[in-house]
Design an enzyme around this catalytic site. Sequence first.
Site, short mmCIF file in Angstrom:
data_model
loop_
_atom_site.label_atom_id
_atom_site.label_comp_id
_atom_site.label_asym_id
_atom_site.label_seq_id
_atom_site.Cartn_x
_atom_site.Cartn_y
_atom_site.Cartn_z
N SER A 195 -25.68 3.18 25.88
CA SER A 195 -25.38 4.26 24.93
C SER A 195 -23.90 4.60 25.00
CB SER A 195 -26.23 5.49 25.27
OG SER A 195 -26.01 6.52 24.34
N GLU A 250 -19.66 8.40 26.21
CA GLU A 250 -20.41 8.44 27.47
C GLU A 250 -19.96 7.28 28.34
OE1 GLU A 250 -24.98 7.38 28.52
OE2 GLU A 250 -24.67 9.06 27.15
N ARG A 304 -23.90 14.35 31.93
CA ARG A 304 -23.09 13.15 32.16
C ARG A 304 -21.84 13.44 33.01
NH1 ARG A 304 -27.33 12.13 31.10
NH2 ARG A 304 -28.18 10.88 29.38
#
Length: 297
Positions: free
Chosen positions: A220, A290, A170
Amino acid sequence: MKLLDLKKEGINLQENIPLSRYTFTKTGGDAEYLSFPKNLDELKRLVKAAKDENIALTIIGNASNLIIRDGGITGLVIILTAMNEISVDGNIVTAYAGAKIIDTAFTAANHGLSGMEFAAGIPGSIGGAIFMNAGAYGGETQEVVDQVTVLTRDGELKTYSNSEMNFSYRHSKVQDTGDIVVKASFKLKKGNKSQILDEMHYLNALRRFKQPLEYPSCGSVFKRPKGHFVGPMIIKAGLQGKQIGGAQDSTKHAGFIVNKGGATATDYLDLIHLIQKVIKEKYNIDLHTEVRIIGNK
């Protein structure tokens, strides 16, 4: 060059616009200035004007994995969704930053090119996918990137190879440099078109089954801690279904926070902080977001 002069020259520039119109959570305060450049020339002119006037500059893609605080964003917000051209040359697919990664993956599939199947259900833009090395179902953007063209805040175009992008979980180089992703090319493999499409349709069906797509959400919320899964920890901690204001930890997928109606960005952030606090107390694990969180409090 002054920012408001660009409006007179035909560049789309709006003032005091609610960003909740564009975020997937349907929350967020106003942008002081908002523009949707149609091409690289307009983007360059906007970036230069912001620099010349010392105006803060924020770049947004499809706003799918993003929370904008209720205080909005001071300065110029550029949303790149109008820069969305996708082209194919042999086994190379090139997409501008505003193109949806879903559309790019299906363009590849329709040309019999394999490698982007994992992205069939990711709702973000190419720029966002590069920025955060987006991934799903065992695949990540970094696995297929050939090169990335960026515009620096000083107005210089640069092209980086895959290895120069410093991809990790990420994360990518542009998070550190502030460079603006203009376009990316993906090196794919020849495959069977029907098999590729079958895999993508299967993954999309799986996504519809597992994820709360019936409500606005930012996808998410948390990065996966090494050796752990976020959803089961939230469930065991008794937080699934927990609601603050209009924001609820999804009863369908505990790793998602949905807008059940009338949620504010503050509701989202308060629920995120509560989940982080409880998981730290119960498991001594730090949950990191995230989702990208920006804007004024």
